[in-house]
Structures are given as structure tokens and as C-alpha cells.
Design an enzyme around this catalytic site. Sequence first.
Site, PDB file in Angstrom:
ATOM      1  N   GLU A   1     -69.647 -29.914 -92.033  1.00  0.00           N
ATOM      2  CA  GLU A   1     -69.733 -29.643 -90.595  1.00  0.00           C
ATOM      3  C   GLU A   1     -68.408 -29.863 -89.851  1.00  0.00           C
ATOM      4  O   GLU A   1     -68.292 -30.746 -88.990  1.00  0.00           O
ATOM      5  CB  GLU A   1     -70.830 -30.521 -89.976  1.00  0.00           C
ATOM      6  CG  GLU A   1     -72.184 -30.297 -90.614  1.00  0.00           C
ATOM      7  CD  GLU A   1     -73.332 -31.037 -89.934  1.00  0.00           C
ATOM      8  OE1 GLU A   1     -73.056 -31.963 -89.152  1.00  0.00           O
ATOM      9  OE2 GLU A   1     -74.488 -30.686 -90.175  1.00  0.00           O
TER      10      GLU A   1
ATOM     11  N   GLU B   1     -78.400 -28.694 -95.814  1.00  0.00           N
ATOM     12  CA  GLU B   1     -79.091 -29.741 -95.062  1.00  0.00           C
ATOM     13  C   GLU B   1     -80.135 -29.119 -94.159  1.00  0.00           C
ATOM     14  O   GLU B   1     -79.886 -28.083 -93.537  1.00  0.00           O
ATOM     15  CB  GLU B   1     -78.121 -30.530 -94.157  1.00  0.00           C
ATOM     16  CG  GLU B   1     -77.287 -31.561 -94.856  1.00  0.00           C
ATOM     17  CD  GLU B   1     -76.417 -32.357 -93.888  1.00  0.00           C
ATOM     18  OE1 GLU B   1     -76.850 -32.633 -92.750  1.00  0.00           O
ATOM     19  OE2 GLU B   1     -75.289 -32.688 -94.290  1.00  0.00           O
TER      20      GLU B   1
HETATM   21  C1  FCB Z   1     -75.833 -33.846 -90.057  1.00  0.00           C
HETATM   22  C2  FCB Z   1     -74.915 -34.671 -90.937  1.00  0.00           C
HETATM   23  C3  FCB Z   1     -75.637 -35.657 -91.814  1.00  0.00           C
HETATM   24  C4  FCB Z   1     -76.804 -36.304 -91.108  1.00  0.00           C
HETATM   25  C5  FCB Z   1     -77.680 -35.278 -90.450  1.00  0.00           C
HETATM   26  C6  FCB Z   1     -78.879 -35.834 -89.756  1.00  0.00           C
HETATM   27  O1  FCB Z   1     -75.118 -33.399 -88.944  1.00  0.00           O
HETATM   28  O2  FCB Z   1     -74.174 -33.828 -91.770  1.00  0.00           O
HETATM   29  O3  FCB Z   1     -74.714 -36.591 -92.279  1.00  0.00           O
HETATM   30  O4  FCB Z   1     -76.356 -37.253 -90.235  1.00  0.00           O
HETATM   31  O5  FCB Z   1     -76.926 -34.527 -89.532  1.00  0.00           O
END
Ligand code: FCB
Length: 386
Positions: free
Chosen positions: A151, A300
Site C-alpha cells: 500500500e 488483503e
Molecule cells: C491494511 C494494512 C494491514 C492491516 C489492514 C487492516 O491497510 O496493509 O497491515 O493493517 O489494513
Amino acid sequence: MRESLKFPNGFLWGTSTSAYQIEGGIENNDWLKVYPAGLACDHYNRYEEDFDLMKKLNQNAYRFSIEWSRIEPEEGKFNKKEIERYFKISQSLKSRGIEIMVTLHHFTLPVWLAKIGGFSNIKSIFYFSRFAKKIFLEYQNSVDFWITFNEPLIYASKGYLEGAWPPQKKNLILFLKVLKNQIASHKKIYQDFHNTKSNAKVGIAKNNIYFEPANRKSPLDKFSVFLARYFWNEYFLNRIGNRLDFIGLNYYFHNKIKFPFLKRNENKVVSDVGWEVYPEGIYYVLKGLRRYNLPIYITENGLADEKDKLRTNFIKDHLFWIHKAIQEGVDARGYFHWSLMDNFEWEKGFDPKFGLVEIDYKTLERKPRQSAFYYAQVCKNNSFIK
Ligand code: FCB
């Protein structure tokens, strides 16, 4: 009749974590002084137990990060013991048949680099690519996928615009420098890895948002959405697009935008930290990524839900929309839920509970929540019932 929705053969089913959020005992990075994570989940000492759990829950892939400050605690000095330890981790995963995706930068920096400005300093390109190459040479035979940055835009904006994360700056120039150096680092690392091993798979974990106009008939709302999409979702990918073997997508957010950039979400369902649950957004974001013509891994997706009231449906609903996107030609090849277990959620500390597995922070006992067993069924069957 309830329909079973099947995923493509070879689809990866796993979870994601990052070092500082779970390992514990990290003492040499830039977060420590501002937001100490202490022992976290003590994964550093309990990884075998955690991998057994993963295996029991039928996961066949795992994304984790390597803590730079452990490997290179002082500039140019690499710690053999820590290098050996991540090697053991990789072997331990391989022996359980779990595919490995490694993130090289997941928000933390060694103190020595933070002191000279981290990624806002042009020298970071040299330092980060040197670290990356070292890691690559050590683990290339066991790692299946490489992620350079997690990110990049969240990282740059939280740390250099909002002032929330280390180094807690609010400075547009520094923010732009960080982006520029991240882009250059990514390109260099991509090239270095491919020069060494042509079939290396190098990608990025990009947080993309489903932006929607608050009023579909308003040209101004639509224009704001166009800009937001371009700058948040596309700009970074456009800059590195010819140096990517796959795209990692982190999907958490939907933003309804009212001109100029005001958020107007309905928030019908929200997680414990107030993030709107909006499963269909993942479909639109995946469709938006088609233009890059690359394989996509959902690196994610998850929510804070201590009582586990929403998580099973959350997973089911997101999978429904991912499946639909695949049916319509999106080349999605894996799903990594965030996260395997409760962990240290950055500036929010230990309160948000993102885990399929609950951590009892007093005893460090691991207790799978109901949703972990639901997800285990999906992983096993490579399909789910709608
Ligand atoms: C994302 C991050 C991860 C975690 C999630 C909830 O932005 O990459 O590390 O904190 O959110």
C-alpha cells in the site's frame, strides 16, 4: 436450490500478516517509539504452532513480511541469525505445502534509515534495493511471489500528509518524494530480480477503493470520482505497469463521493472500527484492474469484528463478487484474508480484532473463531455455497 460456486483450479487460499503486527520483540524500527507493539502475538517464537493451525484450516498460501530492521539492524550489516530464521520459516511453510508470498516493505523502516528521512531520501532506492536483492538471493528458491511495497499510497499519506504514522509529517513535498522513490525502487527491484531469475514473480500490494458518485446524475460528482480513481487507484500502477508480473489487491473501502471530495457513505453495515462493509465494491475494483492485463491476487481483505458476527458473511459475500468478476474474465488467482490472527493494528493498537483466529493477549493462546472454520471449508473445497 443453493448453488455451489467453484473457483479456478490452482486458486490460492490463504491469509496475510506483516512482521511488526505479529512477531513481537522488534526493537529497532521507526514505529517502536511512537507505537510500540511489544510482544504482539509472539509469532517470532510460535510460528510452528501458527503454521500448524494454518494447515489445519486448509490454507495453501501465506503472505507475510520480512522485517528489514531485523535483517539489517545497522546500515550495511546483515544479521546472519535473523536471515537463518526467516529461512527456517520458509522451510517450515514449504514442508506443509504452503505457497509463499513475501512482502519486502510493510510500513516499517530500520531506525538508521528513518533517521535520514526514509523513503523521502533518494538514497532509499539504493538501500531498499540492496536489502531486497539480499533477501532475494537468500530465499529465491522457496518464495513463490514477491511484493515490493504494501500500500504505497496509504504509507505515504499516513506518514507524510496526515502526520499519523512515523515520521508523522504533514508535508506535500515529502509525500511526493516518497511516492517517487517508491516507484523508482519498485522498478529497480523488478529489474534486479528478473536479471537474476527471469521467472521471478514480482508485484505490489495496492489498496484500491471503489469510488462512486454520490449522485450519478451530477457531472461534478462524476468528475471527482474520475480524479479520485485516477490518483488513488491508477496513478501508481500506471507508473510501474510494465514492471509487474501480477497485481496484489488490498480491498477494504468503498467511497461515495460528493463534489469536491466529500464522503457520503450509507454505512448500512460497519465493522468494529467503523469501516463500511461493501462487498460488491471488490467486483468493480477488480473489473477496473482488467486494463493492466495481469494476474491478480487479492492480497488483503477482511474486517475488525471481535464478536465474529459479520465475518462469515463478509467472506461469503466478497467471494461471491470475486467469483462473478472471474466469470466475467477477470484473471484473479488467489485470495488472502486479512488476517490469520488478531494483531497490532498500527496507530489503533490491539483493540481492532481482524483475526480468523482470536489471540488471548494474556496467555497468547490461539482460538479459531467460527468464521475460521467456515473459511477452512472454502479453502478445502475451492468453492462455496452461495
Ligand atoms: C491494511 C494494512 C494491514 C492491516 C489492514 C487492516 O491497510 O496493509 O497491515 O493493517 O489494513
